[in-house]
Structure formats: structure tokens, C-alpha cells
Scaffold this active site. Structure first.
Site, PDB file in Angstrom:
ATOM      1  N   GLU A 162       0.827  -1.130   0.080  1.00 52.10           N
ATOM      2  CA  GLU A 162      -0.110   0.151  -0.133  1.00 52.10           C
ATOM      3  C   GLU A 162       0.733   1.616  -0.287  1.00 52.10           C
ATOM      4  O   GLU A 162       0.565   2.200   0.850  1.00 52.10           O
ATOM      5  CB  GLU A 162      -0.880   0.066   1.001  1.00 52.10           C
ATOM      6  CG  GLU A 162      -1.675  -1.157   0.999  1.00 52.10           C
ATOM      7  CD  GLU A 162      -2.758  -1.667   2.501  1.00 52.10           C
ATOM      8  OE1 GLU A 162      -2.495  -0.915   3.416  1.00 52.10           O
ATOM      9  OE2 GLU A 162      -3.354  -2.612   2.858  1.00 52.10           O
ATOM     10  N   GLU A 267      -6.214 -11.503  -1.249  1.00 55.48           N
ATOM     11  CA  GLU A 267      -7.119 -10.751   0.109  1.00 55.48           C
ATOM     12  C   GLU A 267      -8.154 -10.791   0.232  1.00 55.48           C
ATOM     13  O   GLU A 267      -9.232 -10.093   0.223  1.00 55.48           O
ATOM     14  CB  GLU A 267      -6.692  -9.843   0.830  1.00 55.48           C
ATOM     15  CG  GLU A 267      -5.535  -9.639   0.772  1.00 55.48           C
ATOM     16  CD  GLU A 267      -4.889  -8.476   1.501  1.00 55.48           C
ATOM     17  OE1 GLU A 267      -5.240  -7.826   2.765  1.00 55.48           O
ATOM     18  OE2 GLU A 267      -3.869  -7.833   1.644  1.00 55.48           O
TER      19      GLU A 267
HETATM   20  O1  G3I Z   1      -2.849  -8.022  18.798  1.00 55.91           O
HETATM   21  C1  G3I Z   1      -4.193  -7.693  19.774  1.00 55.91           C
HETATM   22  C2  G3I Z   1      -4.291  -7.582  20.521  1.00 55.91           C
HETATM   23  O2  G3I Z   1      -3.879  -8.358  21.226  1.00 55.91           O
HETATM   24  C3  G3I Z   1      -5.810  -7.320  21.284  1.00 55.91           C
HETATM   25  O3  G3I Z   1      -6.131  -8.561  21.997  1.00 55.91           O
HETATM   26  C4  G3I Z   1      -6.926  -7.328  20.225  1.00 55.91           C
HETATM   27  C5  G3I Z   1      -8.217  -6.460  20.510  1.00 55.91           C
HETATM   28  O4  G3I Z   1      -9.284  -6.180  19.752  1.00 55.91           O
HETATM   29  O5  G3I Z   1      -6.531  -6.625  19.249  1.00 55.91           O
HETATM   30  C6  G3I Z   1      -5.551  -7.384  18.260  1.00 55.91           C
HETATM   31  O6  G3I Z   1      -5.301  -6.335  17.016  1.00 55.91           O
HETATM   32  C7  G3I Z   1      -6.063  -6.801  15.892  1.00 55.91           C
HETATM   33  C8  G3I Z   1      -5.026  -7.210  15.279  1.00 55.91           C
HETATM   34  O7  G3I Z   1      -5.785  -7.424  13.982  1.00 55.91           O
HETATM   35  C9  G3I Z   1      -5.010  -8.884  15.856  1.00 55.91           C
HETATM   36  O8  G3I Z   1      -6.090  -9.073  15.856  1.00 55.91           O
HETATM   37  C10 G3I Z   1      -6.062  -4.950  16.262  1.00 55.91           C
HETATM   38  O9  G3I Z   1      -6.464  -4.361  16.637  1.00 55.91           O
HETATM   39  C11 G3I Z   1      -6.155  -5.180  14.870  1.00 55.91           C
HETATM   40  O10 G3I Z   1      -6.583  -3.705  13.788  1.00 55.91           O
HETATM   41  C12 G3I Z   1      -6.132  -6.395  13.249  1.00 55.91           C
HETATM   42  O11 G3I Z   1      -6.671  -5.864  11.945  1.00 55.91           O
HETATM   43  C13 G3I Z   1      -6.091  -6.951  10.790  1.00 55.91           C
HETATM   44  C14 G3I Z   1      -5.513  -5.301   9.604  1.00 55.91           C
HETATM   45  O12 G3I Z   1      -5.463  -6.022   9.045  1.00 55.91           O
HETATM   46  C15 G3I Z   1      -4.829  -4.412  10.118  1.00 55.91           C
HETATM   47  O13 G3I Z   1      -3.291  -5.202  11.065  1.00 55.91           O
HETATM   48  C16 G3I Z   1      -6.670  -7.457  10.814  1.00 55.91           C
HETATM   49  O14 G3I Z   1      -7.688  -8.699  12.127  1.00 55.91           O
HETATM   50  C17 G3I Z   1      -6.529  -7.791   9.199  1.00 55.91           C
HETATM   51  O15 G3I Z   1      -7.054  -8.888   8.581  1.00 55.91           O
HETATM   52  C18 G3I Z   1      -5.899  -6.460   8.253  1.00 55.91           C
HETATM   53  O16 G3I Z   1      -5.270  -7.823   6.853  1.00 55.91           O
HETATM   54  C19 G3I Z   1      -5.058  -6.467   6.367  1.00 55.91           C
HETATM   55  C20 G3I Z   1      -3.785  -6.942   5.298  1.00 55.91           C
HETATM   56  O17 G3I Z   1      -3.166  -7.118   6.233  1.00 55.91           O
HETATM   57  C21 G3I Z   1      -3.750  -5.614   4.139  1.00 55.91           C
HETATM   58  N1  G3I Z   1      -4.819  -5.332   3.330  1.00 55.91           N
HETATM   59  C22 G3I Z   1      -5.799  -4.856   4.397  1.00 55.91           C
HETATM   60  C23 G3I Z   1      -6.221  -6.492   4.952  1.00 55.91           C
HETATM   61  C24 G3I Z   1      -7.540  -5.743   5.834  1.00 55.91           C
HETATM   62  O18 G3I Z   1      -7.548  -4.638   6.131  1.00 55.91           O
END
Ligand code: G3I
Length: 373
Positions: A162, A267
Site C-alpha cells: 500500500e 486478499e
Molecule cells: O493484537 C491485538 C490483541 O492483543 C487484542 O486483544 C485485540 C483486541 O481487538 O486486538 C489485536 O490487534 C488486532 C489485530 O488485527 C490482530 O487481531 C487489531 O486491533 C486489528 O486492527 C487488526 O486488524 C487486522 C488489520 O489488517 C490490521 O493489521 C485484520 O485482522 C487483518 O485482516 C487486516 O488485514 C489487512 C492486510 O494486512 C493488508 N490489506 C488489508 C487487510 C484488511 O485490512
């Protein structure tokens, strides 16, 4: 002769019909990966939750239907190196073990991204932006540690995620502000230095947008021609029932294909919920307030919407088959509806249905539909 060529080259419609029925009947024994084996890899992602608490039914689906797995979150910078020099390998190791044990192509995600990257990466102990030299070294060390640890086991790396805006400019991320566009060259060159086998991918969302498409096709072609090792363009494929226009998506597949690089759908998921805004990307810093109107299918997906989802999956894979010479992989962003980020984005607490298996891990009509192709 390949199955689809055979069908195309014969005028006997009956033969096609028999072949199609045979494929459909076989759907119970044959996985998606086998059905599309002459066309492209079919992948999914593995969440931190499933790596932490493995589930036998989930694993049976992954090993039957998919021949590529992507790390959803376990390899992101904030998880792997939460503070400088402190590496947390547990989940990433499990992810790699899963792929190796089941002989599935492993996709590392992601080496360099502006998001999910801790502050210390970009700012020094005074809270001031790092110098180009310091940030460049930080990136190189990270890639050496992460890609180095798994070199030889990774099939493809999402190297940079991105870096381009929807209107076709460089994203003003700290990477870009401090290092300029050279941050991309540095990331790809370092990844290649560390792992000489993995396919190196540039990955982005909203890849159908014309200005974004033109910019990405131009920069990848130019960077490749001037010596940067890059093998594929990753189109994330976070689409919906009504967006984007697949004609635009097709134009992008063709434009990216013309760069000489392969295209990976990295994805894929299909959002079925109403959009209360024009926003259709994957910019995860965007959030909207919850309302029941935006969450209409809490008790199940109505038949007509289920049918729309099935049709949309058929159209998507039909398009991929049409361009199977360009497309090397189609990965879904998860196995079942319950584990997909679209339940929480861009509105928290919704019930979405974007994947091929339901929350009980049963195949949905869209899954069976794909075996008719
Ligand atoms: O790690 C913490 C955990 O300790 C806590 O208990 C939990 C409570 O909400 O949050 C956890 O972090 C979350 C993480 O996912 C792991 O589950 C974040 O809040 C959350 O924002 C994060 O979201 C991910 C997002 O990327 C940001 O990294 C999504 O699961 C994931 O599907 C999404 O994937 C992205 C790709 O990497 C890039 N392209 C877009 C795609 C969708 O956004």
C-alpha cells in the site's frame, strides 16, 4: 489437452455439459485447489486466533481446498518486533510449521507497510523522525531477521504494502517522507538479498481505480526495468456485491499483466453489507459509527443476497479464468465468515458473509458454484 481448452475447442455442447456435471459431482471429493490446478493457486489466510487455537475442521478445509496460506497478522512489524530488537517469533513459527507440515505454499505478509508499524521504527528516542540512513538500516535489519529466518520456506513475500494512494500518487507515509521512493527499491533489494527464491510481490488495494492502476503499472515496470527484483503485483481484492465494476478490474489485470509481472489476488473477500459511504478501500484507519441499518443480516443471509454473493463469486472466478495466463494465485482473506475482518471494518460489530464457508465451517452455495466453472 487441458480441460477448459478441450471444452472450448469442441462444438459438441453435450460434451461440455457432461464435463461440467462431472466437475460438480466431484465437488465433494475434490478441493478448490485441485479444481483450479491448471489455472492458478487458490489460497487462504491464517489468523492469529487459528494459529493459537487450532481447529481440526478448519485445518481439514485448508488442506483440502487451498494450496497457499498467507499470514494474516502474525508477521506484521508490530507483532514480530514490537520494540526495537525484541523479536516475537512464536506465532510466525507456528504459521511456517503449518505450511511446511501440510506442504502448502507459504506467503509471508508483510515486510514493509506504513500500518501496524510501531512508532520507534520511524522516530528516534527524542520522538523526532529518523534520518534516511537510520530508517534504511532499521528496515534492512528487520527484513534480514524476518525473511532471513524463513528463507527457503517462503513461496512468496508481500514485500511492500500500500505505497500508492487511490488517486495515483506516492502515499505520504513515513517511509516515503524519509526515504523517498527508494524505500521500495531498498525493501525489494534487501528481500532478494536474504531470500533468493521467494517471489517478491507489491501488494495494494483498490487496484481497479484507473489513476492508481496507471501509476502502479508504470512504477513497477520502471523499477523492474531498472533492476529491482519484483515478480508479481498483488491485487488485494476486497470487493463488494456492487463494487467495483469488474470491467475496471479486468482492465487492471490486463495492465498489470502487460508489465511482464504475474498478478496475484492476495486478499479476496466479498462484502455483502450496505455501504453507508462511498468508501470502498481497505484503509484500516477509517471507522464509521454502528447502526442497525448497517447490520441487517444478523439472523442470517436472505436467499436473494446469498444468490447475489454466489453470482458475484462466479463472475470473479470466471474473470480470473479468462486471465489465467496472467493470474498465478487467488487467495481468500480467510476460510469462514466468522474470521473475516469485514465483520469489524469499517463499522465494528457487524455480521458479514464475505467468504466461501459459513460460521459453522459449512460450504456455502458460492463454494459449490465454483466447481461448475
Ligand atoms: O493484537 C491485538 C490483541 O492483543 C487484542 O486483544 C485485540 C483486541 O481487538 O486486538 C489485536 O490487534 C488486532 C489485530 O488485527 C490482530 O487481531 C487489531 O486491533 C486489528 O486492527 C487488526 O486488524 C487486522 C488489520 O489488517 C490490521 O493489521 C485484520 O485482522 C487483518 O485482516 C487486516 O488485514 C489487512 C492486510 O494486512 C493488508 N490489506 C488489508 C487487510 C484488511 O485490512
Amino acid at each position: 489437452m487441458r480441460r477448459r481448452q478441450l471444452i472450448k475447442s469442441t462444438s459438441m455442447a453435450a460434451l461440455a455439459l457432461i464435463a461440467q456435471r462431472a466437475r460438480f459431482v466431484a465437488a465433494n471429493d475434490v478441493g478448490l485447489k485441485d479444481h483450479f490446478k491448471d489455472d492458478f493457486l487458490v489460497g487462504t489466510m491464517l489468523s492469529n486466533e487459528i494459529l493459537t487455537e487450532p481447529d481440526a475442521k478448519h485445518q481439514a478445509i485448508v488442506t483440502k481446498d487451498f494450496n497457499a496460506i498467507t499470514a494474516e497478522n502474525c508477521m506484521k512489524w508490530e507483532g514480530i518486533q514490537p520494540s526495537k530488537g525484541d523479536f516475537t517469533w512464536e506465532l510466525a513459527d507456528k504459521f511456517i510449521e503449518y505450511g511446511v507440515a501440510n506442504q502448502i505454499n507459504i506467503v509471508g505478509h508483510v515486510l514493509v507497510w506504513h500500518s501496524q508499524t510501531p512508532d520507534y521504527v520511524f522516530n528516534n528516542w527524542l520522538g523526532k523522525p529518523r534520518s534516511a540512513k537510520s530508517l534504511g538500516e532499521m528496515m534492512q535489519k528487520h527484513i534480514h531477521a524476518l525473511a532471513g529466518r524463513y528463507a527457503g520456506k517462503i513461496w512468496a513475500w508481500d514485500v511492500v504494502n500500500e505505497a500508492v494512494t487511490d488517486d495515483g500518487k506516492w502515499r505520504e507515509s513515513p517511509w516515503f517522507k524519509i526515504l523517498g521512493e527508494d524505500f521500495i527499491r531498498l525493501a525489494f533489494n534487501t528481500a532478494r538479498e536474504v531470500d533468493d527464491k521467494a517471489l517478491l510481490v507489491y501488494n495494494d488495494y483498490n487496484m481497479h481505480l484507473p489513476k492508481k492502476r496507471d501509476f502502479i503499472a508504470a512504477f513497477t515496470r520502471y523499477f523492474k526495468t531498472s533492476g529491482m527484483p519484483i515478480d508479481a503485483i498483488g491485487m488485494q481484492g476486497h470487493v463488494g456485491l456492487d463494487f467495483p465494476d469488474f470491467k475496471e478490474l479486468e482492465r487492471s489485470i490486463i495492465a498489470y499483466g502487460k508489465t511482464g509481472l504475474k498478478v496475484h489476488f492476495t486478499e479476496l473477500d466479498i462484502d455483502v453489507l450496505p455501504a453507508a459511504w462511498d468508501y470502498i478501500g481497505a484503509e484500516i484507519s477509517t471507522e464509521f459509527e454502528y447502526s442497525d441499518k448497517l447490520n441487517p443480516y444478523v439472523d442470517g443471509l436472505p436467499k436473494d443476497i446469498e444468490q447475489k454473493l454466489t453470482d458475484r463469486y462466479r463472475e470473479f472466478f470466471t474473470l480470473c479464468l479468462k486471465h489465467r495466463d496472467i493470474i498465478e494465485r487467488v487467495s481468500l482473506w480467510g476460510v469462514h465468515d466468522g474470521e473475516n475482518w469485514k465483520n469489524g471494518f469499517p463499522v465494528k460489530g457487524r455480521t458479514n458473509y464475505p467468504l466461501l464457508f459459513d460460521r459453522k465451517l459449512e460450504p456455502k452455495p458460492a463454494y459449490y458454484e465454483l466447481f461448475k466453472l
